[in-house]
Write an enzyme that holds these catalytic residues in place. Sequence first.
Site, PDB file in Angstrom:
ATOM      1  N   HIS A  93      -9.041  -6.202   5.639  1.00 39.45           N
ATOM      2  CA  HIS A  93      -8.263  -5.283   6.472  1.00 39.45           C
ATOM      3  C   HIS A  93      -9.130  -4.888   7.671  1.00 39.45           C
ATOM      4  CE1 HIS A  93      -5.241  -4.549   3.243  1.00 39.45           C
ATOM      5  NE2 HIS A  93      -6.288  -4.834   2.463  1.00 39.45           N
ATOM      6  N   ASN A 118      -0.975  -4.735   7.053  1.00 37.24           N
ATOM      7  CA  ASN A 118      -0.597  -3.309   7.026  1.00 37.24           C
ATOM      8  C   ASN A 118      -1.177  -2.612   8.266  1.00 37.24           C
ATOM      9  OD1 ASN A 118      -3.060  -3.869   5.802  1.00 37.24           O
ATOM     10  ND2 ASN A 118      -2.898  -2.237   4.285  1.00 37.24           N
ATOM     11  N   HIS A 165       0.750  -9.180  -3.343  1.00 38.89           N
ATOM     12  CA  HIS A 165       0.225  -7.965  -3.952  1.00 38.89           C
ATOM     13  C   HIS A 165       1.216  -7.600  -5.047  1.00 38.89           C
ATOM     14  CE1 HIS A 165      -1.462  -3.694  -3.681  1.00 38.89           C
ATOM     15  NE2 HIS A 165      -0.349  -3.535  -4.403  1.00 38.89           N
ATOM     16  N   HIS A 187      -6.060 -10.083  -5.538  1.00 42.48           N
ATOM     17  CA  HIS A 187      -6.908  -9.143  -6.283  1.00 42.48           C
ATOM     18  C   HIS A 187      -6.456  -8.854  -7.724  1.00 42.48           C
ATOM     19  CE1 HIS A 187      -3.738  -6.483  -4.935  1.00 42.48           C
ATOM     20  NE2 HIS A 187      -4.273  -6.228  -3.747  1.00 42.48           N
ATOM     21  N   ASP A 215     -11.275  -7.795  -0.413  1.00 44.51           N
ATOM     22  CA  ASP A 215     -10.307  -6.720  -0.133  1.00 44.51           C
ATOM     23  C   ASP A 215     -10.995  -5.599   0.656  1.00 44.51           C
ATOM     24  OD1 ASP A 215      -8.020  -5.223  -0.005  1.00 44.51           O
ATOM     25  OD2 ASP A 215      -7.912  -4.744  -2.128  1.00 44.51           O
ATOM     26  N   HIS A 234     -11.879   3.003   5.480  1.00 41.55           N
ATOM     27  CA  HIS A 234     -11.196   4.252   5.823  1.00 41.55           C
ATOM     28  C   HIS A 234     -12.216   5.186   6.474  1.00 41.55           C
ATOM     29  CE1 HIS A 234      -7.483   3.347   3.675  1.00 41.55           C
ATOM     30  NE2 HIS A 234      -8.203   2.949   2.647  1.00 41.55           N
TER      31      HIS A 234
END
Length: 411
Positions: free
Chosen positions: A52, A84, A168, A221, A293, A297
């Site tokens: 990500h 996302n 997912h 995952h 993964d 954040h």
Amino acid sequence: MTMQNQNATMLDALCGSSVRVSILDRLSSVDLCTFNSPEYAVFPGFCDVHVHFREPGFSYKETIFSGSLAAAHGGYTAVCTMPNLDPVPDTKAHLKEQLDLIKQDGLIHIYPYGSITMSSKGEALSEMKAMAQQVIGFTDDGKGVQRDDMMRAAMKQAKQLNKLIVAHCEVNDLLNGGYIHDGDYARENHHRGICSESEWKQVERDLALVRETGCAYHVCHISTKESVELIRKAKAQGLNVTCETAPHYLLMDDSYLQEDGRYKMNPPLRDRSDREALIAGIQDGTIDMIATDHAPHSEEEKSKGLDGSSFGIVGLETAFPLLYTYLVKENIISLEKLLQLLVTNPRKRFRIPMTTDFSIWDMRQSYLIDPEEFQSQGKSTPFAGWKVWGKCMATVCDGKLVWLEKVRNSK
């Protein structure tokens, strides 16, 4: 055997002698004379099919530049970025915003996914055909596609386009507000748990749809023993299915949990029996590859404990040292097997070219993982303070030096 001879033998086994010669020739031609020593290991560029990078839309968490620099720091020269984002890459126009940023700021090879459904809401298919030539596959990662008819339609479309569906797997109706594994730690510490069935039940559903549609299918995952067994049986039946797991599921279980947001990810750390099944899965080939993964954040978003923190940890800069230290050096798998999981298997499945990109590692160096040394904007990892072996000294992508570790004089 010298390290140089070991490098040549390993590169031959992984990617063939012609690529090996190109890598070693390129090594001698770039300005890396500091590492021209038989004591350093040379590996082909690692490939991570699940990261990500948060742009466009969430650049306060990560950017294409910071994410690709983190990847280079970890020896990765190819990654696949999840959708996302804001806007979600569900149309060709929305995808272009991400592609423009990749072209402008990417340091390595970055392959974006398109979403399976519009806005990843599971209600209508994305513009899959329009995006097909510019995406590596289709996924709604972060969410499971809940409706059977929607996933069936997506699989049929993906088959026509000769693209992977990357799933997912998560049944929303089974989550019950949980945020860590529904195990001993959750019960003893009064946390809401996520049951294993929420993952494997959707894996089971999807495999039935793969039998029906003939779609090429990859599971993100995986974290449960039931998922491993379902995929093992599906492969034995000849289904076109592969899967990945992540370093944290192989090296940790819910007995490692602490009251800290850096232990919160989705799927969660499961039971010890699940971890043992995952290790068996990489040993026998049921699990095809290891992906990080990598999910950065902000510090604030990860500072609210297990209940309130966002799901996700970073992983690109620690994956190889952790796996080398705790799987290879512990004789759980060989180094050649680890490189298959990080290099050849993901590239083959996702049709990512085996290039002459490479990284150089000082395998004699041991150190404690320190998030303050990360290049990623995200610093949240449950592995902070773990002792590892192997430091990435340099990474070369397309003939360009994209990472160079400051050489410290140990004398």
